[in-house]
Scaffold this motif. Structure first.
Motif, mmCIF file in Angstrom:
data_model
loop_
_atom_site.group_PDB
_atom_site.id
_atom_site.type_symbol
_atom_site.label_atom_id
_atom_site.label_comp_id
_atom_site.label_asym_id
_atom_site.label_seq_id
_atom_site.Cartn_x
_atom_site.Cartn_y
_atom_site.Cartn_z
ATOM 1 N N GLU A 14 -10.018 10.278 -4.378
ATOM 2 C CA GLU A 14 -9.632 9.017 -4.999
ATOM 3 C C GLU A 14 -9.579 7.920 -3.949
ATOM 4 O OE1 GLU A 14 -7.015 10.334 -8.890
ATOM 5 O OE2 GLU A 14 -5.944 9.638 -7.109
ATOM 6 N N ASN A 15 -9.860 6.685 -4.389
ATOM 7 C CA ASN A 15 -9.708 5.551 -3.482
ATOM 8 C C ASN A 15 -8.264 5.061 -3.503
ATOM 9 O OD1 ASN A 15 -9.371 3.861 -5.779
ATOM 10 N ND2 ASN A 15 -11.565 3.437 -5.879
ATOM 11 N N ALA A 16 -8.002 3.994 -2.782
ATOM 12 C CA ALA A 16 -6.631 3.499 -2.669
ATOM 13 C C ALA A 16 -6.093 2.939 -3.973
ATOM 14 C CB ALA A 16 -6.563 2.427 -1.578
ATOM 15 N N TYR A 17 -6.978 2.676 -4.931
ATOM 16 C CA TYR A 17 -6.563 2.189 -6.244
ATOM 17 C C TYR A 17 -6.381 3.343 -7.224
ATOM 18 C CZ TYR A 17 -8.118 -2.213 -4.205
ATOM 19 O OH TYR A 17 -8.276 -3.298 -3.374
ATOM 20 N N HIS A 18 -6.455 4.566 -6.701
ATOM 21 C CA HIS A 18 -6.324 5.794 -7.482
ATOM 22 C C HIS A 18 -7.379 5.879 -8.581
ATOM 23 C CE1 HIS A 18 -2.784 7.439 -5.472
ATOM 24 N NE2 HIS A 18 -2.509 6.175 -5.241
ATOM 25 N N GLU A 19 -8.569 5.430 -8.237
ATOM 26 C CA GLU A 19 -9.743 5.630 -9.064
ATOM 27 C C GLU A 19 -10.560 6.764 -8.436
ATOM 28 O OE1 GLU A 19 -10.385 0.901 -10.109
ATOM 29 O OE2 GLU A 19 -11.141 1.763 -8.243
ATOM 30 N N THR A 20 -11.354 7.443 -9.237
ATOM 31 C CA THR A 20 -12.179 8.520 -8.714
ATOM 32 C C THR A 20 -13.265 7.931 -7.821
ATOM 33 O OG1 THR A 20 -11.772 9.817 -10.708
ATOM 34 C CG2 THR A 20 -13.606 10.510 -9.309
ATOM 35 N N THR A 65 -5.925 -5.476 -0.370
ATOM 36 C CA THR A 65 -7.266 -5.021 -0.730
ATOM 37 C C THR A 65 -7.665 -3.845 0.154
ATOM 38 O OG1 THR A 65 -8.262 -6.677 0.743
ATOM 39 C CG2 THR A 65 -8.023 -7.262 -1.593
ATOM 40 N N PHE A 66 -8.350 -2.882 -0.475
ATOM 41 C CA PHE A 66 -8.805 -1.679 0.217
ATOM 42 C C PHE A 66 -10.279 -1.442 -0.123
ATOM 43 C CE2 PHE A 66 -4.406 -1.217 -1.216
ATOM 44 C CZ PHE A 66 -3.733 -0.868 -0.058
ATOM 45 N N ASP A 67 -10.930 -0.599 0.655
ATOM 46 C CA ASP A 67 -12.275 -0.166 0.296
ATOM 47 C C ASP A 67 -12.224 0.481 -1.085
ATOM 48 O OD1 ASP A 67 -13.263 -1.060 2.701
ATOM 49 O OD2 ASP A 67 -13.152 0.902 3.677
ATOM 50 N N TRP A 80 -8.507 10.560 4.124
ATOM 51 C CA TRP A 80 -7.694 9.715 4.999
ATOM 52 C C TRP A 80 -8.308 8.317 5.117
ATOM 53 C CZ3 TRP A 80 -2.917 9.747 6.338
ATOM 54 C CH2 TRP A 80 -2.221 10.931 6.603
ATOM 55 N N SER A 81 -9.622 8.238 5.201
ATOM 56 C CA SER A 81 -10.279 6.932 5.364
ATOM 57 C C SER A 81 -10.131 6.065 4.120
ATOM 58 C CB SER A 81 -11.766 7.126 5.692
ATOM 59 O OG SER A 81 -12.488 7.576 4.550
ATOM 60 N N LEU A 82 -9.905 6.687 2.969
ATOM 61 C CA LEU A 82 -9.743 5.954 1.710
ATOM 62 C C LEU A 82 -8.276 5.707 1.361
ATOM 63 C CD1 LEU A 82 -12.323 7.967 -0.441
ATOM 64 C CD2 LEU A 82 -12.638 5.651 0.457
ATOM 65 N N TYR A 83 -7.380 6.195 2.181
ATOM 66 C CA TYR A 83 -5.960 6.265 1.823
ATOM 67 C C TYR A 83 -5.315 4.881 1.717
ATOM 68 C CZ TYR A 83 -2.051 9.494 1.313
ATOM 69 O OH TYR A 83 -1.043 10.261 0.809
ATOM 70 N N PRO A 84 -4.444 4.685 0.718
ATOM 71 C CA PRO A 84 -3.725 3.410 0.620
ATOM 72 C C PRO A 84 -2.631 3.312 1.677
ATOM 73 C CG PRO A 84 -2.933 4.931 -1.044
ATOM 74 C CD PRO A 84 -4.091 5.602 -0.368
ATOM 75 N N ARG A 85 -2.158 2.117 1.897
ATOM 76 C CA ARG A 85 -1.081 1.915 2.853
ATOM 77 C C ARG A 85 -0.413 0.567 2.597
ATOM 78 N NH1 ARG A 85 -2.996 -0.068 8.723
ATOM 79 N NH2 ARG A 85 -0.800 -0.611 8.623
ATOM 80 N N ILE A 86 0.708 0.368 3.233
ATOM 81 C CA ILE A 86 1.344 -0.946 3.289
ATOM 82 C C ILE A 86 0.951 -1.546 4.639
ATOM 83 C CG2 ILE A 86 3.537 -2.199 3.315
ATOM 84 C CD1 ILE A 86 4.736 0.204 1.772
ATOM 85 N N PHE A 87 0.376 -2.738 4.633
ATOM 86 C CA PHE A 87 -0.183 -3.301 5.864
ATOM 87 C C PHE A 87 0.870 -3.988 6.740
ATOM 88 C CE2 PHE A 87 -3.972 -2.962 3.173
ATOM 89 C CZ PHE A 87 -4.828 -2.287 4.046
#
Length: 422
Positions: free
Chosen positions: A219-225, A22-24, A248-255
């Motif tokens: 875009e957020n980490a879910y690649h939504e606008t 889960t991401f912001d 960068w603050s919205l960027y997805p990652r593998i935790f």
């Protein structure tokens, strides 16, 4: 049985567990309404004179809502009295041909029928001048002939260098709008110079051409606008670094900070310029970018059909499959390396006959004494990270992590008769 079979067949593959990440998730609700309102309120399109030809950039990156946003831009430009058209702004992508670039746009849903405007594609350019650091500045021929230009692009971290402006509006103006010729000169001295070169070249185009406005997409980490911002051309260079920090603050990652094996089901040009997002995987093709997890072995099992034979990125990884290798089209892939001057991303990794052996090879070469203790993660690609698979031994860590939710029981990976994953 071949020597490779004898070496790999005994290698155990760990049981896997589905995990949700889960991401912001900030996001724009009614995208058409928001973009239309911002364009009207900004007043930039009010500068259009009746009958003006207005060129709108159409890039090759997989921006989720780009076709819809281009449709809105076309509608608002026409409502302001302009005659809009799209032009492919993607450097050397599409095999560095006009036909290839139109094909990429069509594959993204950007068609003349949907956006309501013609797509004018050419690889011909006009030199506008020379940048302060001595680079020639090029612009698409049709865009140069237009009365005005509107720039739209996503702002995000670049996969190969660090700077105040990375992958965003300034890079679109420099490399995308410069076509293959502009991209070629921008990359000539390598990515080590890119943080200086991108803004230096963009400044010339911004000064010399009537850029009505620019639309920045986050875009957020879910690649939504997540957010849209319309700005005047004089704001682009100062505003983009602030937007990059937000990106960068919205960027997805593998935790997971350290892994022994990472398996990507697919890579492709429709996913990232390098086939996969290097920032997420922690593998880079230049020494001018860093970060991400530390992973011993990384493999990709396939190349997306939408990539059109462009297997850029395979060379950064350790191994792949015969299936992916057979999609490798030199004519589609090599122009990227020849333009970027970075051959690593188009080299060939170890090629295994199927998914099972690719995974087993990654495990065997992970330098873990007890192969049943291998820390392994499998993802679809670097765009879809909401659900991933982790090896059973990572469950205790995942259970304690605030961004991870274990979503099932351990299971064996299933392979078909050809040794490929179902």
């Amino acid at each position: 049985m071949s020597a490779i079979d004898q070496l790999l067949d005994p290698i155990p593959i760990p049981r896997m567990v589905k995990v949700r990440q889960t991401f912001d998730r900030p996001r724009v609700g009614n995208l058409e309404e928001v973009l239309s309102r911002q364009l009207k309120e900004s007043g930039y399109l009010a500068k259009i004179r009746p009958g003006w030809k207005v060129a709108v950039t159409a890039g090759s990156r997989g921006i989720t809502d780009i076709a819809l946003m281009l449709k809105v831009l076309v509608k608002e430009i026409r409502a302001a009295g302009g005659d809009p058209f799209l032009f492919p702004a993607m450097g050397s992508h599409g095999g560095a041909t006009a036909e290839g670039q139109i094909h990429i746009l069509n594959g993204m849903g950007v068609t003349e029928e949907f956006v309501g405007a013609p797509i004018r594609a050419t690889m011909d350019t006009v030199q506008l001048g020379t940048s302060a650091n001595g680079r020639p500045v090029y612009l698409d021929k049709y865009a140069n002939e237009a009365d005005a230009i509107v720039v739209i692009n996503r702002v995000k971290p670049h996969v190969a260098f660090r700077g105040p402006c990375e992958s965003g509006l300034m890079k679109m103006i420099t490399i995308g709008m410069g076509k293959q010729k502009g991209a070629d000169f921008a990359h000539m001295l390598g990515f080590g110079e890119m943080a200086e070169t991108v803004p230096a070249i963009a400044r010339v185009t911004i000064e010399k051409k009537n850029i009505l406005c620019a639309v920045a997409i986050l875009e957020n980490a879910y690649h939504e606008t997540a957010r849209l911002e319309v700005m005047g051309k004089e704001m682009i260079e100062t505003r983009e670094p602030e937007l990059l920090k937000e990106a960068w603050s919205l960027y997805p990652r593998i935790f997971f900070d350290e892994l022994d094996v990472l398996i990507l089901d697919e890579i492709g040009k429709d996913i990232s310029g390098t086939g996969f997002d290097t920032n997420i995987v922690g593998r880079y093709h230049t020494p001018y970018a860093s970060g991400g997890p530390k992973i011993t072995r990384v493999g990709a099992l396939d190349v997306t059909d939408k990539s059109g034979g462009n297997a850029n990125g395979l060379g950064i990884l350790d191994l792949t499959t015969k299936r992916a290798f057979e999609k490798f089209d030199f004519e589609q892939t090599y122009p990227n390396a020849l333009t970027s001057t970075v051959p690593m991303s188009v080299k060939l990794p170890m090629v295994l006959k199927n998914d099972r052996q690719a995974i087993q090879a990654a495990i065997k070469m992970s330098n873990v004494m007890d192969r049943t203790a291998v820390r392994m993660v499998r993802i679809k690609n670097t765009v879809h990270l909401g659900e991933i698979e982790i090896s059973e031994n990572l469950v205790p860590y995942a259970s304690q992590h605030t961004n991870l939710t274990v979503a099932g029981e351990p299971y064996e990976l299933s392979f078909n008769s050809e040794g490929n994953l179902f």
